[in-house]
Scaffold this active site. Structure first.
Site, PDB file in Angstrom:
ATOM      1  N   LYS A   1     -20.059  19.733 -29.346  1.00 18.87           N
ATOM      2  CA  LYS A   1     -19.183  18.756 -30.003  1.00 18.87           C
ATOM      3  C   LYS A   1     -19.727  18.496 -31.399  1.00 18.87           C
ATOM      4  CE  LYS A   1     -15.504  16.335 -28.941  1.00 18.87           C
ATOM      5  NZ  LYS A   1     -14.453  16.670 -27.975  1.00 18.87           N
TER       6      LYS A   1
HETATM    7  P1  NAD Z   1      -5.510  11.614 -32.160  1.00 17.18           P
HETATM    8  O1  NAD Z   1      -6.274  11.273 -33.373  1.00 17.18           O
HETATM    9  O2  NAD Z   1      -4.419  12.639 -32.202  1.00 17.18           O
HETATM   10  O3  NAD Z   1      -4.859  10.285 -31.507  1.00 17.18           O
HETATM   11  C1  NAD Z   1      -5.596   9.142 -31.185  1.00 17.18           C
HETATM   12  C2  NAD Z   1      -4.579   8.045 -30.907  1.00 17.18           C
HETATM   13  O4  NAD Z   1      -5.261   6.882 -30.427  1.00 17.18           O
HETATM   14  C3  NAD Z   1      -3.780   7.606 -32.122  1.00 17.18           C
HETATM   15  O5  NAD Z   1      -2.448   7.320 -31.714  1.00 17.18           O
HETATM   16  C4  NAD Z   1      -4.490   6.322 -32.538  1.00 17.18           C
HETATM   17  O6  NAD Z   1      -3.632   5.452 -33.283  1.00 17.18           O
HETATM   18  C5  NAD Z   1      -4.825   5.765 -31.189  1.00 17.18           C
HETATM   19  N1  NAD Z   1      -5.879   4.767 -31.146  1.00 17.18           N
HETATM   20  C6  NAD Z   1      -7.095   4.794 -31.735  1.00 17.18           C
HETATM   21  N2  NAD Z   1      -7.780   3.687 -31.402  1.00 17.18           N
HETATM   22  C7  NAD Z   1      -6.976   2.972 -30.559  1.00 17.18           C
HETATM   23  C8  NAD Z   1      -7.110   1.761 -29.862  1.00 17.18           C
HETATM   24  N3  NAD Z   1      -8.227   1.048 -29.952  1.00 17.18           N
HETATM   25  N4  NAD Z   1      -6.075   1.336 -29.098  1.00 17.18           N
HETATM   26  C9  NAD Z   1      -4.950   2.067 -28.983  1.00 17.18           C
HETATM   27  N5  NAD Z   1      -4.772   3.236 -29.613  1.00 17.18           N
HETATM   28  C10 NAD Z   1      -5.772   3.678 -30.398  1.00 17.18           C
HETATM   29  O7  NAD Z   1      -6.629  12.025 -31.068  1.00 17.18           O
HETATM   30  P2  NAD Z   1      -6.417  12.873 -29.756  1.00 17.18           P
HETATM   31  O8  NAD Z   1      -6.680  14.293 -30.055  1.00 17.18           O
HETATM   32  O9  NAD Z   1      -5.134  12.468 -29.105  1.00 17.18           O
HETATM   33  O10 NAD Z   1      -7.654  12.363 -28.869  1.00 17.18           O
HETATM   34  C11 NAD Z   1      -7.603  11.183 -28.073  1.00 17.18           C
HETATM   35  C12 NAD Z   1      -8.692  11.241 -27.037  1.00 17.18           C
HETATM   36  O11 NAD Z   1      -8.508  12.412 -26.233  1.00 17.18           O
HETATM   37  C13 NAD Z   1     -10.118  11.339 -27.568  1.00 17.18           C
HETATM   38  O12 NAD Z   1     -10.975  10.677 -26.663  1.00 17.18           O
HETATM   39  C14 NAD Z   1     -10.404  12.838 -27.541  1.00 17.18           C
HETATM   40  O13 NAD Z   1     -11.793  13.127 -27.488  1.00 17.18           O
HETATM   41  C15 NAD Z   1      -9.710  13.190 -26.245  1.00 17.18           C
HETATM   42  N6  NAD Z   1      -9.354  14.601 -26.089  1.00 17.18           N
HETATM   43  C16 NAD Z   1      -8.593  15.254 -27.019  1.00 17.18           C
HETATM   44  C17 NAD Z   1      -8.253  16.589 -26.805  1.00 17.18           C
HETATM   45  C18 NAD Z   1      -7.340  17.338 -27.750  1.00 17.18           C
HETATM   46  O14 NAD Z   1      -7.020  18.499 -27.454  1.00 17.18           O
HETATM   47  N7  NAD Z   1      -6.901  16.760 -28.840  1.00 17.18           N
HETATM   48  C19 NAD Z   1      -8.734  17.277 -25.678  1.00 17.18           C
HETATM   49  C20 NAD Z   1      -9.484  16.564 -24.742  1.00 17.18           C
HETATM   50  C21 NAD Z   1      -9.792  15.237 -24.958  1.00 17.18           C
END
Ligand code: NAD
Length: 428
Positions: free
Chosen positions: A118
């Protein structure tokens, strides 16, 4: 906390909100069930390599600023490291360490040939121009380039990074090695060696896990009221796919506010509003709530898909959902886990529920290396097979050991990594 190992003796005081400690605690429980020897435990819970780089860039106003970036490679036993890069103001080494270790366990749960890595850069993308973000990305890539490579470590998007960031990384790496190397990152644009279905893959995996869990507990999708925290890649796309499966999405949130309508949200309309206004504020067909109220809404399923440490000792008693499907990494603390378990709430853990993203990243890496690309139907059907098999394997392991799905997932994952580690032997 882990006991009986050298690493355990140096353990810092337990902090509920430290994600690396949360990972280590669950790892220790799994290792106890497996009867793993002390030395192997120490190897498997210790990150293999941690790199910190200074990222000096020239800002648009001509000044120079130095940002800090990290890349942690947790374990290589099963293959090259794989894991996202996040850009956020609160990135820190313990968080990146935890996320890297979770990637090791996640790749193992879905049985794909990667270890966990990561990366993160401490910066606030909202305050940076596109040019500044590009320079940060390229300089960061150059800084960590010696430990990257299609057979060493393959980054992907995470919070605040996307396919454009991946294109910059791919180009920077390729310029240095003097050949186009698409397999250096996944989550790339389609015409740069990306895979069909990658953008939706994590959300699709969340939807599949949710569906499997509902079947397990006898909940009908058409009766389920679902609350989704976050509307980015995971939450937004997950909500859209669950909506298409006939589930009623009653609330969505972004980092500012939540929208709520108990009759069900028109998810495409909510996401269109978000795209247009860059915030859910002002959406008319629902009540607007402060985020602090969202997780405690009356619902059947809760999908935390934003950031870590959202379900904690402070709110776990008030969570009304019967099923929690973790789209985000680390949204539930160790203390909250116990409270939910005692209350009979079923939690589909992050290392299973959000593994769809890394699974299709694996497909992308395979396609890049073969130079032969699959149709979206093939990608989605292979993802479906891997996710449903993984769900079943986790469920069977949990039943066999009499533990929660989370500990079942850790037992399955740690056992697979430990077996490979022992087969390879300790080179010294
Ligand atoms: P992203 O940046 O696309 O979206 C994050 C979302 O969360 C946004 O809508 C943001 O406004 C919202 N947000 C942030 N803080 C918040 C809060 N306190 N309350 C409510 N909403 C909040 O990110 P993502 O890629 O969707 O990732 C989200 C989570 O999923 C992370 O933990 C990431 O590690 C995990 N994840 C992502 C992937 C991927 O393929 N993108 C894969 C596995 C895990």
């Amino acid at each position: 906390m882990p006991t009986g190992t050298a690493a355990a003796e140096n353990e810092p005081k337990f902090d509920e909100f430290n994600p690396f400690q949360a990972m280590a605690q669950r790892f220790a429980v799994a290792a106890d069930h497996l009867g793993l020897e002390g030395g192997v435990r120490d190897v498997l819970r210790t990150p293999d390599r941690e790199m910190r780089v200074a990222i000096p860039i020239i800002m648009d106003d001509g000044s120079t600023r130095v940002f800090t970036g990290y890349r942690v490679q947790h374990n290589f036993s099963r293959g090259p490291c794989k894991g996202g890069i996040r850009f956020a103001p609160d990135v820190n080494l313990d968080e990146v360490r935890a996320l890297a270790a979770w990637m090791t366990w996640k790749c193992s749960v879905v049985d794909i040939p990667f270890g966990g890595g990561k990366g993160g850069v401490i910066c606030d993308p909202r305050e940076l121009t596109d040019g500044e973000l590009e320079r940060i990305t390229r300089r960061y890539t150059t800084g960590i380039m010696d430990i990257l490579g299609p057979d060493r470590d393959v980054p992907a998007p995470d919070i605040n990074t996307n396919e454009r960031t991946m294109a910059w990384i791919m180009d920077t790496y390729s310029m240095h090695v003097r050949r186009t190397t698409t397999a250096i990152v996944t989550g790339k644009p389609l015409n740069l060696g990306g895979s069909k279905g990658r953008a939706e893959a994590t959300g699709r995996g969340v939807m599949i896990s949710c569906r499997e869990a509902m079947q397990k507990i006898g909940m009908r999708p058409e009766d389920a009221r679902v609350v989704v925290q976050g509307s980015g890649n995971v939450g937004g796309i997950g909500a859209m796919l669950m909506h298409r499966e006939g589930m009623r999405i009653v609330s969505l949130s972004d980092m500012y506010v939540s929208v709520h309508n108990d009759h069900g949200l028109d998810v495409p309309a909510v996401l269109a509003h978000l795209r247009e206004h860059r915030s859910l504020e002002g959406y008319k067909e629902a009540d607007i709530l402060p985020n602090s109220k969202q997780l405690e809404l009356d619902c059947d399923v809760l999908v935390p898909a934003a950031v870590e440490n959202q379900i904690t000792s402070k709110n776990a008693e008030r969570i009304k959902a019967k099923l929690v499907v973790e789209g985000a990494n680390g949204p539930t603390t160790v203390i909250a886990d116990q409270i939910l378990e005692d209350r009979g709430v079923v939690v589909v853990p992050d290392i299973l529920a959000n593994a769809g993203g890394v699974t299709v990243s694996y497909f992308e890496w395979v396609q890049d290396r073969a130079g032969f690309f699959w149709t979206e139907e093939i990608v989605n059907s292979r993802l479906e097979l891997i996710m449903t098999n993984a769900f079943q394997a986790v469920d069977e392991t949990a039943k066999k050991y009499g533990v929660s799905l989370r500990i079942g997932a850790y037992i399955l994952a740690v056992d697979r990594v430990a077996k490979v580690y022992k087969l390879r032997g300790l080179y010294s």
